[in-house]
Design an enzyme around this catalytic site. Structure first.
Site, PDB file in Angstrom:
ATOM      1  N   TRP A 154       3.477   4.650  -0.392  1.00 41.85           N
ATOM      2  CA  TRP A 154       3.238   5.678   0.616  1.00 41.85           C
ATOM      3  C   TRP A 154       4.357   5.787   1.644  1.00 41.85           C
ATOM      4  O   TRP A 154       4.315   6.668   2.489  1.00 41.85           O
ATOM      5  CB  TRP A 154       1.927   5.361   1.363  1.00 41.85           C
ATOM      6  CG  TRP A 154       1.780   3.891   1.666  1.00 41.85           C
ATOM      7  CD1 TRP A 154       1.021   2.983   0.974  1.00 41.85           C
ATOM      8  CD2 TRP A 154       2.415   3.129   2.713  1.00 41.85           C
ATOM      9  NE1 TRP A 154       1.153   1.717   1.513  1.00 41.85           N
ATOM     10  CE2 TRP A 154       2.004   1.774   2.593  1.00 41.85           C
ATOM     11  CE3 TRP A 154       3.309   3.451   3.740  1.00 41.85           C
ATOM     12  CZ2 TRP A 154       2.428   0.766   3.437  1.00 41.85           C
ATOM     13  CZ3 TRP A 154       3.747   2.446   4.588  1.00 41.85           C
ATOM     14  CH2 TRP A 154       3.294   1.119   4.426  1.00 41.85           C
ATOM     15  N   ASN A 155       5.342   4.880   1.632  1.00 41.94           N
ATOM     16  CA  ASN A 155       6.285   4.914   2.763  1.00 41.94           C
ATOM     17  C   ASN A 155       7.291   6.062   2.676  1.00 41.94           C
ATOM     18  O   ASN A 155       7.707   6.597   3.693  1.00 41.94           O
ATOM     19  CB  ASN A 155       6.982   3.556   2.952  1.00 41.94           C
ATOM     20  CG  ASN A 155       7.684   3.054   1.718  1.00 41.94           C
ATOM     21  OD1 ASN A 155       7.410   3.495   0.599  1.00 41.94           O
ATOM     22  ND2 ASN A 155       8.595   2.119   1.902  1.00 41.94           N
ATOM     23  N   LYS A 178       1.826   7.956 -10.691  1.00 44.89           N
ATOM     24  CA  LYS A 178       0.699   7.676  -9.800  1.00 44.89           C
ATOM     25  C   LYS A 178       1.271   7.457  -8.401  1.00 44.89           C
ATOM     26  O   LYS A 178       1.663   6.352  -8.035  1.00 44.89           O
ATOM     27  CB  LYS A 178      -0.111   6.458 -10.233  1.00 44.89           C
ATOM     28  CG  LYS A 178      -1.459   6.437  -9.492  1.00 44.89           C
ATOM     29  CD  LYS A 178      -2.012   5.062  -9.261  1.00 44.89           C
ATOM     30  CE  LYS A 178      -1.381   4.295  -8.141  1.00 44.89           C
ATOM     31  NZ  LYS A 178      -1.536   4.879  -6.785  1.00 44.89           N
ATOM     32  N   GLU A 181      -2.314   7.201  -3.010  1.00 44.51           N
ATOM     33  CA  GLU A 181      -3.482   8.024  -2.678  1.00 44.51           C
ATOM     34  C   GLU A 181      -3.498   8.382  -1.188  1.00 44.51           C
ATOM     35  O   GLU A 181      -4.060   9.410  -0.801  1.00 44.51           O
ATOM     36  CB  GLU A 181      -4.779   7.284  -3.048  1.00 44.51           C
ATOM     37  CG  GLU A 181      -5.093   7.264  -4.533  1.00 44.51           C
ATOM     38  CD  GLU A 181      -4.124   6.420  -5.345  1.00 44.51           C
ATOM     39  OE1 GLU A 181      -3.525   5.483  -4.783  1.00 44.51           O
ATOM     40  OE2 GLU A 181      -3.950   6.706  -6.549  1.00 44.51           O
ATOM     41  N   GLY A 231       6.489  -1.266  -4.676  1.00 43.39           N
ATOM     42  CA  GLY A 231       5.374  -1.696  -3.830  1.00 43.39           C
ATOM     43  C   GLY A 231       5.550  -3.146  -3.433  1.00 43.39           C
ATOM     44  O   GLY A 231       6.679  -3.632  -3.323  1.00 43.39           O
ATOM     45  N   SER A 232       4.443  -3.837  -3.240  1.00 43.40           N
ATOM     46  CA  SER A 232       4.520  -5.209  -2.717  1.00 43.40           C
ATOM     47  C   SER A 232       4.770  -6.222  -3.834  1.00 43.40           C
ATOM     48  O   SER A 232       4.510  -5.952  -5.006  1.00 43.40           O
ATOM     49  CB  SER A 232       3.229  -5.557  -1.984  1.00 43.40           C
ATOM     50  OG  SER A 232       2.158  -5.574  -2.899  1.00 43.40           O
ATOM     51  N   GLU A 253      10.650  -2.581  -7.893  1.00 44.63           N
ATOM     52  CA  GLU A 253      11.304  -2.578  -6.584  1.00 44.63           C
ATOM     53  C   GLU A 253      10.240  -3.044  -5.596  1.00 44.63           C
ATOM     54  O   GLU A 253       9.323  -2.299  -5.265  1.00 44.63           O
ATOM     55  CB  GLU A 253      11.812  -1.160  -6.276  1.00 44.63           C
ATOM     56  CG  GLU A 253      12.880  -1.161  -5.205  1.00 44.63           C
ATOM     57  CD  GLU A 253      12.297  -1.194  -3.827  1.00 44.63           C
ATOM     58  OE1 GLU A 253      11.986  -2.305  -3.342  1.00 44.63           O
ATOM     59  OE2 GLU A 253      12.132  -0.123  -3.243  1.00 44.63           O
ATOM     60  N   LEU A 254      10.357  -4.311  -5.155  1.00 41.70           N
ATOM     61  CA  LEU A 254       9.227  -4.950  -4.474  1.00 41.70           C
ATOM     62  C   LEU A 254       9.498  -5.297  -3.013  1.00 41.70           C
ATOM     63  O   LEU A 254       8.849  -6.171  -2.445  1.00 41.70           O
ATOM     64  CB  LEU A 254       8.832  -6.211  -5.248  1.00 41.70           C
ATOM     65  CG  LEU A 254       8.541  -5.975  -6.737  1.00 41.70           C
ATOM     66  CD1 LEU A 254       8.155  -7.274  -7.408  1.00 41.70           C
ATOM     67  CD2 LEU A 254       7.464  -4.930  -6.928  1.00 41.70           C
ATOM     68  N   CYS A 287      11.647  -0.676   2.778  1.00 42.10           N
ATOM     69  CA  CYS A 287      11.910  -1.929   2.067  1.00 42.10           C
ATOM     70  C   CYS A 287      13.272  -2.516   2.415  1.00 42.10           C
ATOM     71  O   CYS A 287      13.468  -3.718   2.301  1.00 42.10           O
ATOM     72  CB  CYS A 287      11.782  -1.704   0.564  1.00 42.10           C
ATOM     73  SG  CYS A 287      12.764  -0.327  -0.023  1.00 42.10           S
ATOM     74  N   GLU A 385       7.672 -10.228   4.966  1.00 35.48           N
ATOM     75  CA  GLU A 385       8.208  -8.911   5.325  1.00 35.48           C
ATOM     76  C   GLU A 385       7.248  -8.246   6.318  1.00 35.48           C
ATOM     77  O   GLU A 385       6.091  -7.979   5.978  1.00 35.48           O
ATOM     78  CB  GLU A 385       8.294  -8.061   4.050  1.00 35.48           C
ATOM     79  CG  GLU A 385       8.899  -6.695   4.259  1.00 35.48           C
ATOM     80  CD  GLU A 385       8.897  -5.857   2.972  1.00 35.48           C
ATOM     81  OE1 GLU A 385       8.039  -6.104   2.109  1.00 35.48           O
ATOM     82  OE2 GLU A 385       9.740  -4.959   2.859  1.00 35.48           O
TER      83      GLU A 385
END
Ligand code: NAD
Length: 480
Positions: A154-155, A178, A181, A231-232, A253-254, A287, A385
């Site tokens: 979402w960022n 995806k 949401e 994401g995380s 990409e975490l 990130c 983080e």
């Protein structure tokens, strides 16, 4: 898009059709600046996903037969359509995610730029011929990997999705995206523009729903050949296990916890505004956000005081649509508490609070821009983080000590070095364990440069020629 259009069109796109809410669970899309519900987003069902998978298989078989020039033409047409919709998309993005309008415009423009770049790069996917005796050949060419699944957070609600969709389509893959949401509108606008441009609805699809249900369903399917996730770290490792069980190709990409090494010869005045702007961009929910500031003795106190003063002067938190606002709320209700807990822990461990350190009064997920000094390495914020508007400053004495601190964590996405000494810059860039290093700059992302991390920050690359190749597989043909 009018508001009614917005409400009516929050939907998934499967096999060229927009799915309605009938018979499906819905979740509210919430404005993080006010807490108000903007609309209801329907979730896909298992049946919906099976239809999407079937379409993706058909779409790939047709799409891979088109030339890279034909595919690129349609991607560029979608980019042109999006150019005319930037203002509306950016406004929805700012409402849903909370970043100031000018940053929202930048998110959309950067995504459109990536679409154009990949649309051109696809025609340069050269292979090679291997030397063999007369009458014999071996050739290496690149083919699309196949139907892909892209999971985006979402960022950067538009850019993160375009970063997966554009190279997949350019390479000749079909893709089921995806997006997050929490922030669906701009990803839906991307999907709509692709359909409007003539990209088949079997080739580009978008689904929303329960993330765990969707990822398990798609990754388990033999139709999906490639998984790309942003994401995380915990979710990335979980998806890596699911993908490994099916031997699927992956890109992860975490995130990171970017060190910023500021040597005592750095031109602080020249870079302070850039550093403050980069730190508080998207309220720190980036990130590659500069986060652990290691500053050399001699300029340490001066730098920390100047950083706090410049933060107070430059960073104006508030409504993303407000005049002069440079920082919006955090994206969801979980984030202010998570950030505050890290700051409280740092204070208990002995850190000094130079500015910020508290939630803002009123509705929404607003948190004050925060600068911490003398943060001990064992404080949680130096391990985890923060993904929020906080900079942690700490001193170092020697070059080796700074590199050791930078490399201490199991993360390695971006790192920043500030010095006027070329030797120091080169040695530090070589020694830092990260996918990307910026020297005297905070910029590590552009359409033509590969973007990605090492260690727990993930593997594989996005953007650049490498990002396109991530959706391709080499094919070797031996003749004679
Ligand atoms: P999260 O990992 O729970 O969610 C990140 C994204 O992954 C969301 O869009 C979510 O919908 C999706 N997701 C979650 N579980 C999933 C699953 N099982 N299958 C597929 N997708 C799934 O993180 P969060 O609570 O939204 O944010 C917290 C942390 O995530 C942040 O502190 C930050 O470290 C990290 N994060 C990193 C990035 C990045 O750009 N690398 C972006 C957003 C969040």
């Amino acid at each position: 898009m009018t508001d009614q259009f917005y409400t009516d069109t929050l939907a998934s796109a499967i096999d060229g059709e927009w799915t309605g809410a009938a018979g499906r669970d819905c979740q509210p899309v919430v404005n993080p600046s006010t807490g108000e519900t903007l609309a209801e987003l329907p979730h896909v069902t298992h049946d919906d996903l099976d239809r999407a998978l079937d379409a993706a298989e058909r779409g790939w078989k047709e799409w891979r037969e088109r030339t890279a020039v034909e595919r690129g033409t349609l991607i560029r047409r979608a980019a042109d359509i999006l150019d005319g919709r930037v203002e509306t998309i950016a406004a929805h993005l700012a409402s849903e995610q909370g970043k100031p309008l000018h940053e929202a415009r930048g998110d959309v423009a950067a995504g459109i730029g990536l679409m154009r770049w990949h649309s051109e790069e696809a025609r340069r996917s050269y292979g090679k011929a291997l030397v063999r005796p007369a009458g014999k050949r071996a050739s290496v060419t690149y083919q699309p990997v196949g139907p892909s699944a892209g999971f985006a957070p979402w960022n950067f609600p538009f850019f993160n999705v375009a970063r997966k969709v554009a190279p997949a389509l350019a390479a000749g893959c079909s893709i089921i995206s995806k997006p997050a949401e929490e922030t669906p509108a701009s990803a839906i606008a991307l999907q709509a523009a692709l359909l409007d441009a003539g990209v088949p609805g079997t080739v580009a699809q978008t689904v929303f729903g329960d993330p765990d249900m969707i990822s398990r369903h798609l990754i388990a399917s033999p139709i999906i050949r490639k998984v790309s996730f942003t994401g995380s770290v915990p979710v990335g490792k979980h998806l890596a296990q699911l993908a490994a069980a099916q031997m699927k190709r992956t890109t992860f990409e975490l995130g990171g916890h970017a060190p910023v090494i500021i040597f005592d010869d750095a031109d602080i005045e020249a870079h302070l505004d850039t550093l403050v702007t980069a730190k508080f961009r998207n309220a720190g929910q980036v990130c590659v956000s500069p986060t652990r500031f290691y500053v050399q003795e001699g300029i340490y106190d001066r730098f920390a005081a100047a950083m706090a003063a410049r933060t107070r002067a430059l960073v104006k938190p508030g409504d993303p649509f407000g005049d002069g606002v440079t920082m919006g709320p955090l994206a969801n209700g979980r984030r202010p508490q998570a950030v505050h807990a890290l700051i409280e822990d740092a204070a208990r461990a002995g850190a000094a609070l130079l500015t910020g350190g508290e939630r803002m009064d009123g509705p929404g997920n607003f948190y004050r821009p925060t600068i911490l000094k003398d943060v001990p390495e064992d404080a949680r914020i130096m391990q985890e983080e923060p993904f929020g508007p906080v900079a942690a400053i700490s001193p170092f004495k020697t070059f080796d000590e700074a590199i050791g601190l930078a490399n201490r964590l199991p993360l390695g996405l971006a790192a920043y070095v500030f010095t006027q000494n070329l030797d120091r810059a080169l040695l530090a860039s070589d020694a830092i364990e990260s996918g990307m290093v910026a020297v005297n700059s905070t910029s590590v992302s552009s359409a033509d440069s590969p973007f990605g991390g090492i260690k727990d920050s993930g593997h594989g690359l996005e953007d650049g020629a490498e990002g396109l190749k991530a959706f391709m597989v080499p094919k070797v043909v031996h003749i004679g």
